[in-house]
Structures are given as C-alpha cells and as structure tokens.
Design a protein around this motif. Structure first.
Motif, mmCIF file in Angstrom:
data_model
loop_
_atom_site.group_PDB
_atom_site.id
_atom_site.type_symbol
_atom_site.label_atom_id
_atom_site.label_comp_id
_atom_site.label_asym_id
_atom_site.label_seq_id
_atom_site.Cartn_x
_atom_site.Cartn_y
_atom_site.Cartn_z
ATOM 1 N N ASP A 70 -7.419 32.808 53.000
ATOM 2 C CA ASP A 70 -5.922 32.072 52.775
ATOM 3 C C ASP A 70 -5.302 32.661 51.711
ATOM 4 O OD1 ASP A 70 -8.381 31.324 51.266
ATOM 5 O OD2 ASP A 70 -7.491 29.468 50.542
ATOM 6 N N HIS A 71 -5.575 33.932 51.202
ATOM 7 C CA HIS A 71 -5.149 34.820 50.381
ATOM 8 C C HIS A 71 -4.586 36.188 50.791
ATOM 9 C CE1 HIS A 71 -5.591 31.714 47.066
ATOM 10 N NE2 HIS A 71 -6.625 31.504 47.879
ATOM 11 N N CYS A 248 -5.429 24.599 46.230
ATOM 12 C CA CYS A 248 -6.845 24.081 46.243
ATOM 13 C C CYS A 248 -7.156 23.230 44.958
ATOM 14 C CB CYS A 248 -8.031 25.053 46.475
ATOM 15 S SG CYS A 248 -7.620 26.409 45.039
HETATM 16 FE FE LIG Z 1 -7.853 29.379 48.386
#
Ligand SMILES: [Fe+2]
Ligand SMILES: [Fe+2]
Length: 280
Positions: A70-71, A248
C-alpha cells in the motif's frame, strides 16, 4: 521559501474528483526540491496529482517508507510515465512478506515492484538503513529503535529472509524529517516503528524538540485501549502543534486522540495541502 506537503494518496479523499485509495503518498516541496514519499497502492497517485495540477515530471527523489504493497503499488505507473532520478529505501524493501490469514493460508503483502522493474529504468536505489541528510534540512530516519514498552509493529507480520519465515518487526519502516526554522515536520508511512518512537527518534537525531507537524499513518487501527491511552499521554508531553492522522490510524484511535488532544488532531485526506514556514 515555503515548505509544502501535499497528501496525494490516503484512504479517503476530500473532493469529489479525487480518489481515496488504501495506502499513503505525499509530495514534499522544499527549497526547490520535490520529494515523493511513498506511492499508494494503485493508480490514485497519478489520478490525484493530475487532478490537482501537481506536476510529478520533475521529481528529485522518491522515498519508500517500507516494503508493503500500500506504499509501493503506484510505483510501476509512476516510473512508466515520469522520470524518477533516485529511490531511497531500506535494504529489506524486497523481502517477501506473506501475511498469515485465518484459514491457514498466506497472502503476500510485500513490495509491489521488483528490483528488476527499477533496474529496467536505470533508477539508482540508495540504501536508507541509517539516519542521513539527503538535502540540507531533509533527513531520512533509517531504522528506528523500538524503545517504548507499549508500541509494536501493529500486527502479526511475517518476513522471509533467505527462504525462512520470521516475525516481522518491519525494521525497514522509516520516516522523513524536515527541519525548519520553527521546528520539525515528520512524515510517516505506516508508523510500524511506533508513532512515539518515530517522534522521539527524530527529536534525538536532529537535536530539535519542537514538532510543527506529524503527518501520516500511525497504524493504531487495531491498537489496544492501553496503547492509545499511553500514546495520547506521551503526545501531550511533547511540544507538538499539529498531528495529521492518515491511512492506518483507524476511526477509534483518531477519535480517542481528538478527545485527548483537541484541535491539534486533523484528519488527513487525499488532496490536503499543508504549508509550513521556511527552511533554516
Ligand atoms: Fe500502510
Ligand atoms: Fe505497512
């Protein structure tokens, strides 16, 4: 010269034409330098930057906070369309990260691109395991010591090293630190090192105790009440103006921190632009 941080990827978006996407990416503009921090998980980076009129064609560097999808998921589209002159990341960036599921199988959540992808574009990869100043006033934390007794990586993460599976403390988790005349701006991807460890480390390494802003993921979405309470208590002791919670953090932790710290707490969104004072 003003320093500007633009959140380009976040789980949620603040305008109808922008896209929310699970992950994080932010553009840092300072003293004529443009540094992209993370790439989100998909195509929101390109979509949101174009929609906002943010030019990614003249980046000076890309920093990858840690090797999670996710990065890193927006990298392939980014390097297909734009010139990325250099990438800074920890040496564990490409280690596989099979995440154990409840049904006994694993799901790979590691880096979404390979070394070959960036070698094909001749993009140099600079190791960022240790604290370093990449431009005057702009630092990468490198590995962050885990010193608080109540913070952990935030999940049952695993890492493959030389074909063997180990518990993953996500040692590769790094932060970007901007040292301005009034204090520090700290950018975090997921904060697997722990939000308080990250801030303490930035203060210690730079010798500056004033924090203008902490921006990014905090990985508190599954944190215990006790961890959130201790995090809030430690944040209250710090000289910190603004905490932009992203990615998050989770609703409950964000709500708890807002209750404890009030207007210092801001909910980050894709498209948010934060302006800060000049460099030292
Ligand atoms: Fe993350
Ligand atoms: Fe992560």
């Amino acid at each position: 010269m003003q320093t500007r941080v633009i959140i380009l990827v976040e789980n949620t978006a603040c305008a109808p034409n922008l896209r929310g996407e699970y992950g994080f990416a932010a553009l840092i503009e300072q003293a004529g330098k443009k540094i992209l921090f993370d790439t989100g998980s998909g195509d929101a980076l390109i979509h949101n930057s174009r929609t906002k009129g943010i030019d990614l064609s003249d980046l000076d560097a890309l920093v990858i906070s840690h090797g999670h999808f996710d990065h890193t998921g927006g990298l392939r589209s980014l390097i297909d369309q734009y010139n990325v002159p250099v990438i800074y990341a920890h040496s564990r960036l490409f280690n596989p990260r099979p995440f154990p599921l409840a049904n006994g199988t694993y799901k790979e959540i590691g880096c979404a691109f390979s070394k070959r992808d960036i070698e094909a574009k001749n993009i140099p990869l600079v190791e960022a395991d240790n604290f370093q100043e990449i431009w005057p006033g702009i630092f990468l934390s490198g590995e962050i010591p885990r010193l608080t007794e109540y913070e952990d990586a935030g999940g049952n993460f695993k890492i493959e090293i030389n074909g063997q599976l180990f518990d993953d403390e996500i040692l590769d988790d790094l932060a970007l630190i901007i040292k301005l005349s009034k204090g520090l701006v700290i950018i975090s991807g997921c904060a697997h090192a722990g939000m308080i460890n990250i801030i303490n480390n930035a203060m210690e390494k730079t010798g500056v105790s004033k924090i203008i802003a902490f921006i990014g993921g905090t990985h508190l979405f599954a944190a215990s009440e006790s961890r959130i309470e201790k995090t809030a208590a430690d944040l209250k002791k710090m000289d910190i103006d603004k905490i932009v919670l992203c990615h998050c953090t989770g609703f409950y932790a964000a709500a708890r921190l807002y209750n404890e710290l009030g207007m210092k707490i801001i909910k980050g969104d894709a498209g948010m632009v934060l302006n800060f004072g000049g460099a030292i």
